[in-house]
Design a protein around this motif. Sequence first.
Motif, PDB file in Angstrom:
ATOM      1  N   GLN A 114       0.695 -28.222  14.756  1.00  0.00           N
ATOM      2  CA  GLN A 114       1.343 -27.838  16.005  1.00  0.00           C
ATOM      3  C   GLN A 114       0.288 -27.692  17.110  1.00  0.00           C
ATOM      4  O   GLN A 114      -0.806 -27.216  16.851  1.00  0.00           O
ATOM      5  N   ILE A 125       0.069 -25.511  20.083  1.00  0.00           N
ATOM      6  CA  ILE A 125       0.749 -24.392  20.744  1.00  0.00           C
ATOM      7  C   ILE A 125      -0.256 -23.400  21.304  1.00  0.00           C
ATOM      8  O   ILE A 125      -1.468 -23.627  21.249  1.00  0.00           O
ATOM      9  N   VAL A 126       0.266 -22.301  21.820  1.00  0.00           N
ATOM     10  CA  VAL A 126      -0.532 -21.350  22.580  1.00  0.00           C
ATOM     11  C   VAL A 126      -1.742 -20.827  21.806  1.00  0.00           C
ATOM     12  O   VAL A 126      -2.789 -20.567  22.403  1.00  0.00           O
ATOM     13  N   GLY A 127      -1.621 -20.714  20.497  1.00  0.00           N
ATOM     14  CA  GLY A 127      -2.705 -20.134  19.721  1.00  0.00           C
ATOM     15  C   GLY A 127      -3.875 -21.064  19.483  1.00  0.00           C
ATOM     16  O   GLY A 127      -4.957 -20.614  19.070  1.00  0.00           O
ATOM     17  N   TYR A 179       5.299 -29.980  16.523  1.00  0.00           N
ATOM     18  CA  TYR A 179       5.894 -29.657  17.810  1.00  0.00           C
ATOM     19  C   TYR A 179       4.830 -29.144  18.773  1.00  0.00           C
ATOM     20  O   TYR A 179       3.705 -28.803  18.364  1.00  0.00           O
ATOM     21  N   ILE A 180       5.201 -29.093  20.039  1.00  0.00           N
ATOM     22  CA  ILE A 180       4.325 -28.630  21.105  1.00  0.00           C
ATOM     23  C   ILE A 180       5.087 -27.569  21.879  1.00  0.00           C
ATOM     24  O   ILE A 180       6.301 -27.680  22.049  1.00  0.00           O
ATOM     25  N   ASP A 181       4.394 -26.556  22.366  1.00  0.00           N
ATOM     26  CA  ASP A 181       5.064 -25.602  23.248  1.00  0.00           C
ATOM     27  C   ASP A 181       4.604 -25.838  24.685  1.00  0.00           C
ATOM     28  O   ASP A 181       3.862 -26.783  24.976  1.00  0.00           O
ATOM     29  N   SER A 182       5.026 -24.960  25.595  1.00  0.00           N
ATOM     30  CA  SER A 182       4.702 -25.176  27.004  1.00  0.00           C
ATOM     31  C   SER A 182       3.191 -25.087  27.259  1.00  0.00           C
ATOM     32  O   SER A 182       2.674 -25.754  28.154  1.00  0.00           O
ATOM     33  N   ASP A 217      11.410 -35.147  18.623  1.00  0.00           N
ATOM     34  CA  ASP A 217      11.357 -33.798  19.216  1.00  0.00           C
ATOM     35  C   ASP A 217      10.384 -33.748  20.388  1.00  0.00           C
ATOM     36  O   ASP A 217      10.669 -33.161  21.435  1.00  0.00           O
ATOM     37  N   LEU A 243      -2.086 -13.894  19.819  1.00  0.00           N
ATOM     38  CA  LEU A 243      -1.491 -15.230  19.912  1.00  0.00           C
ATOM     39  C   LEU A 243      -1.622 -16.009  18.605  1.00  0.00           C
ATOM     40  O   LEU A 243      -0.813 -16.881  18.306  1.00  0.00           O
ATOM     41  N   GLY A 244      -2.644 -15.676  17.837  1.00  0.00           N
ATOM     42  CA  GLY A 244      -2.865 -16.369  16.572  1.00  0.00           C
ATOM     43  C   GLY A 244      -1.789 -16.082  15.537  1.00  0.00           C
ATOM     44  O   GLY A 244      -1.694 -16.775  14.521  1.00  0.00           O
ATOM     45  N   ILE A 246       1.479 -16.130  16.192  1.00  0.00           N
ATOM     46  CA  ILE A 246       2.762 -16.697  16.593  1.00  0.00           C
ATOM     47  C   ILE A 246       3.246 -17.785  15.640  1.00  0.00           C
ATOM     48  O   ILE A 246       4.393 -17.778  15.191  1.00  0.00           O
ATOM     49  N   GLU A 247       2.367 -18.733  15.324  1.00  0.00           N
ATOM     50  CA  GLU A 247       2.805 -19.867  14.499  1.00  0.00           C
ATOM     51  C   GLU A 247       3.348 -19.403  13.145  1.00  0.00           C
ATOM     52  O   GLU A 247       4.430 -19.821  12.718  1.00  0.00           O
ATOM     53  N   VAL A 278       6.763 -17.548  13.536  1.00  0.00           N
ATOM     54  CA  VAL A 278       7.882 -18.457  13.815  1.00  0.00           C
ATOM     55  C   VAL A 278       8.266 -19.234  12.555  1.00  0.00           C
ATOM     56  O   VAL A 278       9.451 -19.401  12.253  1.00  0.00           O
ATOM     57  N   GLU A 279       7.275 -19.694  11.811  1.00  0.00           N
ATOM     58  CA  GLU A 279       7.585 -20.421  10.574  1.00  0.00           C
ATOM     59  C   GLU A 279       8.275 -19.505   9.569  1.00  0.00           C
ATOM     60  O   GLU A 279       9.158 -19.926   8.811  1.00  0.00           O
ATOM     61  N   ARG A 291      17.822 -29.886  13.094  1.00  0.00           N
ATOM     62  CA  ARG A 291      17.048 -30.244  14.284  1.00  0.00           C
ATOM     63  C   ARG A 291      17.098 -29.132  15.329  1.00  0.00           C
ATOM     64  O   ARG A 291      16.123 -28.870  16.014  1.00  0.00           O
ATOM     65  N   ARG A 322      14.668 -26.632  14.153  1.00  0.00           N
ATOM     66  CA  ARG A 322      13.303 -27.160  14.165  1.00  0.00           C
ATOM     67  C   ARG A 322      12.759 -27.275  15.588  1.00  0.00           C
ATOM     68  O   ARG A 322      11.619 -26.934  15.854  1.00  0.00           O
ATOM     69  N   LEU A 323      13.585 -27.750  16.505  1.00  0.00           N
ATOM     70  CA  LEU A 323      13.124 -27.965  17.875  1.00  0.00           C
ATOM     71  C   LEU A 323      13.551 -26.812  18.791  1.00  0.00           C
ATOM     72  O   LEU A 323      12.714 -26.051  19.273  1.00  0.00           O
ATOM     73  N   ARG A 350      12.805 -23.035  17.309  1.00  0.00           N
ATOM     74  CA  ARG A 350      11.387 -22.802  17.027  1.00  0.00           C
ATOM     75  C   ARG A 350      10.559 -22.777  18.306  1.00  0.00           C
ATOM     76  O   ARG A 350       9.766 -21.856  18.517  1.00  0.00           O
ATOM     77  N   VAL A 351      10.746 -23.775  19.154  1.00  0.00           N
ATOM     78  CA  VAL A 351       9.966 -23.819  20.401  1.00  0.00           C
ATOM     79  C   VAL A 351      10.317 -22.628  21.298  1.00  0.00           C
ATOM     80  O   VAL A 351       9.438 -21.992  21.888  1.00  0.00           O
ATOM     81  N   VAL A 395       8.634 -19.499  20.035  1.00  0.00           N
ATOM     82  CA  VAL A 395       7.200 -19.526  20.397  1.00  0.00           C
ATOM     83  C   VAL A 395       7.021 -19.115  21.856  1.00  0.00           C
ATOM     84  O   VAL A 395       6.158 -18.301  22.189  1.00  0.00           O
ATOM     85  N   GLU A 396       7.870 -19.664  22.736  1.00  0.00           N
ATOM     86  CA  GLU A 396       7.759 -19.348  24.170  1.00  0.00           C
ATOM     87  C   GLU A 396       8.004 -17.864  24.434  1.00  0.00           C
ATOM     88  O   GLU A 396       7.289 -17.228  25.211  1.00  0.00           O
ATOM     89  N   SER A 431       4.949 -15.854  23.118  1.00  0.00           N
ATOM     90  CA  SER A 431       3.728 -16.006  23.924  1.00  0.00           C
ATOM     91  C   SER A 431       3.900 -15.359  25.289  1.00  0.00           C
ATOM     92  O   SER A 431       2.968 -14.725  25.805  1.00  0.00           O
ATOM     93  N   GLY A 443       7.418 -22.269  30.231  1.00  0.00           N
ATOM     94  CA  GLY A 443       7.936 -21.520  29.086  1.00  0.00           C
ATOM     95  C   GLY A 443       9.384 -21.089  29.250  1.00  0.00           C
ATOM     96  O   GLY A 443      10.232 -21.385  28.396  1.00  0.00           O
TER      97      GLY A 443
END
Lengths: 110, 146
Positions: free
Chosen positions: A19, A21-23, A52-55, A83, B13-14, B16-17, B20-21, B35, B38-39, B42-43, B46-47, B50, B108
């Motif tokens: 991923q 992402i922010v981290g 995936y990618i975040d903002s 995605d 921030l470390g 978050i991933e 979320v998982e 989907r 997943r999209l 999940r995204v 994360v937003e 963060s 975000g």
Amino acid sequence: MAFHVNREGDVTVLDVDGQLIVGNRQELKKAVLDELEKGERKFLVDFTKTGYIDSSGLGVLVSLSKKIREQEGELRLASLNEDLRTLFELTKLDTLFRIADSREEALEGF
Amino acid sequence: MERELVFELPNDLGCIEEAVEFVVGRCSTCQEVARKLRLNFRVSLVEALSNAMIYGNGRDPHKRVRVEVTLMAGRVIARVTDQGRGFDPDGVPDPTTPRNLTREGGRGLFLMRQLMDEVHFNDRGNSVTLTLHLADGEALRGTASA
């Protein structure tokens, strides 16, 4: 996330594994800026192995693209999954980047 | 059946991933909604996390973020609350205008609103509730214990 930096002719190719992402986005930013500092001007980010990618990840790509253009270089993107395509389209960043379906297509005429 | 997940995260921030998982992994579901989880979910999660850590808690390592996720037939709801003073979500500009398109930040909240069916902030602005609707008959089989 892990990423690998390879060379294809005069193009610096970065494979993003996991991923973006922010981290972890700063790792990619530093890797590209280090290569830019060394004089590299053509960059390709390959998302074949990216989930995936975040903002924040999108923002880093925008920032890098701007910095590379300021040095008269170019950043291209390749192999976005469905995605990732959706995220670029929603944010209209698909209009800002040259996005290829594959690494080979991106390297053509670079 | 309704299941709830409630936990707190350090303002790191470390984390978050993995967080979320962990949540998405509890959303055992059918292929059709995979989907969306997943999209979209999940995204958006994360937003929300963060934003809470960076803007809400101001990167203060002594503060925490509370996460409450409700899994049920027909929808999934996530509430993310920080310990900050809150903000005005209506004051965030549209990142897709030509003027804002080349800015590094500011996508975000836009992504949350695009990807989720409902995004609500409390009056103070330090807690966001994200709701993702699933089509009729799509059920989440939550596997978590409360």
